[in-house]
Enzyme design. Structure first.
Site, PDB file in Angstrom:
ATOM      1  N   ASP A 158      79.665  45.155 -77.149  1.00  0.00           N
ATOM      2  CA  ASP A 158      80.257  44.474 -78.113  1.00  0.00           C
ATOM      3  C   ASP A 158      79.555  43.072 -78.146  1.00  0.00           C
ATOM      4  OD1 ASP A 158      82.265  43.449 -79.888  1.00  0.00           O
ATOM      5  OD2 ASP A 158      83.622  43.471 -78.388  1.00  0.00           O
ATOM      6  N   PRO A 189      87.487  38.927 -73.751  1.00  0.00           N
ATOM      7  CA  PRO A 189      88.481  38.911 -72.848  1.00  0.00           C
ATOM      8  C   PRO A 189      89.167  40.266 -72.674  1.00  0.00           C
ATOM      9  CG  PRO A 189      89.176  38.298 -75.147  1.00  0.00           C
ATOM     10  CD  PRO A 189      87.818  38.401 -74.998  1.00  0.00           C
ATOM     11  N   GLY A 218      89.716  43.187 -74.746  1.00  0.00           N
ATOM     12  CA  GLY A 218      90.551  44.113 -75.656  1.00  0.00           C
ATOM     13  C   GLY A 218      90.145  45.637 -75.491  1.00  0.00           C
ATOM     14  N   LYS A 219      88.856  45.649 -75.491  1.00  0.00           N
ATOM     15  CA  LYS A 219      88.064  47.016 -75.826  1.00  0.00           C
ATOM     16  C   LYS A 219      88.074  47.931 -74.183  1.00  0.00           C
ATOM     17  CE  LYS A 219      85.514  45.541 -79.745  1.00  0.00           C
ATOM     18  NZ  LYS A 219      86.064  44.120 -79.508  1.00  0.00           N
ATOM     19  N   CYS A 272      79.748  43.499 -72.811  1.00  0.00           N
ATOM     20  CA  CYS A 272      80.241  42.228 -73.028  1.00  0.00           C
ATOM     21  C   CYS A 272      81.777  42.368 -72.977  1.00  0.00           C
ATOM     22  CB  CYS A 272      79.622  41.742 -74.352  1.00  0.00           C
ATOM     23  SG  CYS A 272      77.867  41.699 -74.241  1.00  0.00           S
ATOM     24  N   CYS A 316      81.320  41.695 -84.487  1.00  0.00           N
ATOM     25  CA  CYS A 316      82.385  40.983 -85.688  1.00  0.00           C
ATOM     26  C   CYS A 316      81.603  40.169 -86.517  1.00  0.00           C
ATOM     27  CB  CYS A 316      83.665  40.439 -84.963  1.00  0.00           C
ATOM     28  SG  CYS A 316      83.183  39.242 -83.891  1.00  0.00           S
ATOM     29  N   ASP A 328      74.960  38.795 -66.170  1.00  0.00           N
ATOM     30  CA  ASP A 328      74.113  39.165 -67.327  1.00  0.00           C
ATOM     31  C   ASP A 328      74.071  40.699 -67.373  1.00  0.00           C
ATOM     32  OD1 ASP A 328      72.304  39.489 -69.516  1.00  0.00           O
ATOM     33  OD2 ASP A 328      71.676  37.400 -69.078  1.00  0.00           O
TER      34      ASP A 328
HETATM   35  C1  LIG Z   1      82.234  39.569 -78.752  1.00  0.00           C
HETATM   36  S1  LIG Z   1      82.636  38.993 -77.227  1.00  0.00           S
HETATM   37  C2  LIG Z   1      83.333  40.268 -76.539  1.00  0.00           C
HETATM   38  C3  LIG Z   1      84.854  40.623 -76.774  1.00  0.00           C
HETATM   39  C4  LIG Z   1      85.413  41.884 -75.987  1.00  0.00           C
HETATM   40  N1  LIG Z   1      84.702  42.887 -75.804  1.00  0.00           N
HETATM   41  C5  LIG Z   1      86.909  42.264 -76.223  1.00  0.00           C
HETATM   42  O1  LIG Z   1      86.954  43.199 -76.890  1.00  0.00           O
HETATM   43  O2  LIG Z   1      87.773  41.625 -75.939  1.00  0.00           O
HETATM   44  C6  LIG Z   1      81.355  38.669 -76.438  1.00  0.00           C
HETATM   45  C7  LIG Z   1      81.187  38.311 -75.178  1.00  0.00           C
HETATM   46  O3  LIG Z   1      79.853  38.765 -74.553  1.00  0.00           O
HETATM   47  C8  LIG Z   1      79.770  37.733 -73.337  1.00  0.00           C
HETATM   48  N2  LIG Z   1      78.191  37.780 -73.274  1.00  0.00           N
HETATM   49  C9  LIG Z   1      77.133  37.141 -74.077  1.00  0.00           C
HETATM   50  N3  LIG Z   1      76.059  37.288 -73.644  1.00  0.00           N
HETATM   51  C10 LIG Z   1      76.251  38.146 -72.440  1.00  0.00           C
HETATM   52  C11 LIG Z   1      75.329  38.966 -71.574  1.00  0.00           C
HETATM   53  N4  LIG Z   1      74.054  38.622 -71.794  1.00  0.00           N
HETATM   54  N5  LIG Z   1      75.810  39.787 -70.680  1.00  0.00           N
HETATM   55  C12 LIG Z   1      77.173  39.949 -70.576  1.00  0.00           C
HETATM   56  N6  LIG Z   1      78.037  39.331 -71.338  1.00  0.00           N
HETATM   57  C13 LIG Z   1      77.821  38.412 -72.221  1.00  0.00           C
HETATM   58  C14 LIG Z   1      80.451  36.469 -73.844  1.00  0.00           C
HETATM   59  O4  LIG Z   1      80.606  35.799 -72.731  1.00  0.00           O
HETATM   60  C15 LIG Z   1      81.575  37.209 -74.539  1.00  0.00           C
HETATM   61  O5  LIG Z   1      82.681  37.104 -73.674  1.00  0.00           O
END
Ligand SMILES: C[S@@+](CC[C@H](N)C(=O)[O-])C[C@H]1O[C@@H](n2cnc3c(N)ncnc32)[C@H](O)[C@@H]1O
Length: 441
Positions: free
Chosen positions: A315, A256, A258-259, A253, A368, A300
């Site tokens: 994440d 944007p 960072g990780k 996930c 978070c 996904d």
């Molecule tokens: C908490 S944010 C991630 C922040 C990111 N890891 C960072 O450090 O910048 C959660 C992300 O999960 C994505 N997301 C939600 N469901 C998902 C899925 N089934 N597969 C892939 N990405 C998914 C969302 O679009 C969102 O960008």
């Protein structure tokens, strides 16, 4: 008088429109501030007016419970439904009077002006004037009686935190939400050199804490891609994967990014997956500024086809209740029912990670969120479903020697009350959870 010719009116109208979109339509604050709301385009405001709009909206959201309680006291009856905009004008006015350094006369006069602009609210302009003047008279009492947990935290969250953290910790968490923290920065290398250049504090967990709300893009090292903006707690989970050059890692996930950036900077070959194409554009821009690369995949993560990774970072999307210091809208846009879909998705993401991690490989799961169903309980349920996985406890050196950041299972559990400091805006951490698991067989 029109907004254009009355200085200070446009940001008040914009703030009322933003509040209506966040509270009534449950839209994220950042989205409303970026796109403009209710016809009052933030983009059309001067930088100064846009900053004032943001200050009014965030102050109102941080202290919404206090404001709504006192407005209910001062209004003899609810504002008529056809004049619903009145409520947002009053909340924006009250936020300025109670919590911002704005002259009282400006807050009152501009709220009265704003109400006169619309035929539906115009008849209530004298009411706006009367209520806000009474609020000024009652200010000392209101501020003395305002309670962060009982008033400014939604009841369902206050009840959960009391149950899960106890009265004192729940109260301290709610108090921490009153102040907007300064920015934290994750340097890609040379932390102490960047601490000196930026006049920042080097925290025990490796991040830099700026001493002011600086304009990020103008700071040394930003354009050169030497660091990224990231809460100090958010910088911990990716490190727990212990990425090394050549390691094949999936960031499930990712946006944007960072990780992803931390993993790529450690030399790993990273597949960055996210289902939001829009958010992945930000990831691509962030990586490009930092001179890092990853394979970017829109989709996904649950649908990823069979392939094996040395490490997987999950994440997961979550309620985000650990980030309410920076995102006070979360208190009012998220509802208890949201947990049902989120926990189901988190479990599916974890099962996919369990399927795709190599024997001897590592999964780091993080959110978070402060809610155990999204964190500790997800991990214990996964360990019951996947007997080949074992927890690898996070060690004290990995959390800067601070035992309060670990729970009894060796999982990371940071809270807004951690890293105390005399000045509230220089204190605290986002509330992050992370667990590290190894595929033993
Ligand atoms: C908490 S944010 C991630 C922040 C990111 N890891 C960072 O450090 O910048 C959660 C992300 O999960 C994505 N997301 C939600 N469901 C998902 C899925 N089934 N597969 C892939 N990405 C998914 C969302 O679009 C969102 O960008």
């Amino acid at each position: 008088m029109q907004a254009k010719v009355c200085p200070g009116l446009a940001p008040r109208i914009a703030a009322a429109a933003v509040l209506s979109d966040v509270i009534a339509r449950r839209l994220p604050l950042d989205e409303c501030l970026a796109a403009g709301a209710g016809g009052a385009r933030i983009g059309a405001l001067s930088q100064r007016d846009a900053a004032l709009t943001r200050s009014i909206a965030t102050a109102a959201l941080r202290r919404l419970g206090t404001i709504q309680t006192v407005l209910a006291e001062l209004l003899e009856r609810e504002p008529p439904r056809q004049a619903s905009q009145l409520e947002w004008i009053l909340i924006a006015g009250a936020a300025q009077i109670l919590f911002l350094d704005v002259p009282d006369y400006a807050a009152v006069d501009l709220a009265v002006h704003a109400s006169r602009l619309e035929p539906k609210t115009a008849p209530y302009a004298p009411l706006v004037n009367g209520v806000l003047r009474n609020l000024i008279r009652a200010r000392e009492r209101i501020l003395a009686e305002s309670d962060p947990l009982d008033h400014d935290t939604p009841k369902w969250l206050a009840a959960r935190w009391r149950q899960n953290y106890g009265e004192a910790e729940a109260r301290a968490i709610a108090s921490a939400h009153r102040d907007e923290p300064v920015l934290d920065i994750t340097p890609l290398s040379g932390a102490s050199i960047w601490a000196e250049r930026l006049g920042a504090t080097l925290l025990p967990i490796g991040s830099l804490r700026l001493r002011s709300h600086a304009k990020v893009t103008e700071l040394p090292g930003f354009a050169e891609g030497q660091w990224l903006v990231q809460d100090a707690a958010a910088a911990l989970p990716a490190r727990l994967l212990r990425a090394t050059p050549g390691m094949r890692v999936a960031d499930f996930c990712a946006a944007p990014g960072g990780k992803t950036a931390q993993l790529a900077a450690a030399g790993a070959t990273v597949m960055a997956i996210d289902r939001s194409a829009e958010r992945l554009k930000k990831l691509a821009a962030n990586l490009s500024r930092l001179n890092l690369r990853a394979d970017i995949v829109v989709g996904d993560a649950v649908d990823l086809k069979a392939q094996l990774f040395d490490g997987i970072l999950v994440d997961a999307p979550c309620l985000g209740t650990g980030t309410m210091r920076r995102h006070p809208d979360i208190a009012w846009t998220k509802k208890p029912n949201d947990l049902v879909a989120l926990t189901a998705l988190q479990a599916r993401l974890l099962d996919k990670a369990a399927e795709l991690v190599k024997p001897g490989g590592t999964i780091v799961y993080c959110t978070c969120s402060l809610e155990p169903e999204e964190n500790e309980l997800q991990i214990s349920a996964l360990l019951r479903r996947s007997p080949g996985l074992v927890r690898v406890p996070v060690t004290l050196p990995e959390v800067g020697g601070l035992p309060e950041l670990l729970n009894c299972n060796g999982e990371l559990r940071t809270l807004p009350v951690h890293l105390p400091a005399p000045e509230p805006r220089l204190a605290g951490l986002d509330g992050f959870f992370a667990a590290r698991l190894l595929r033993a067989c």
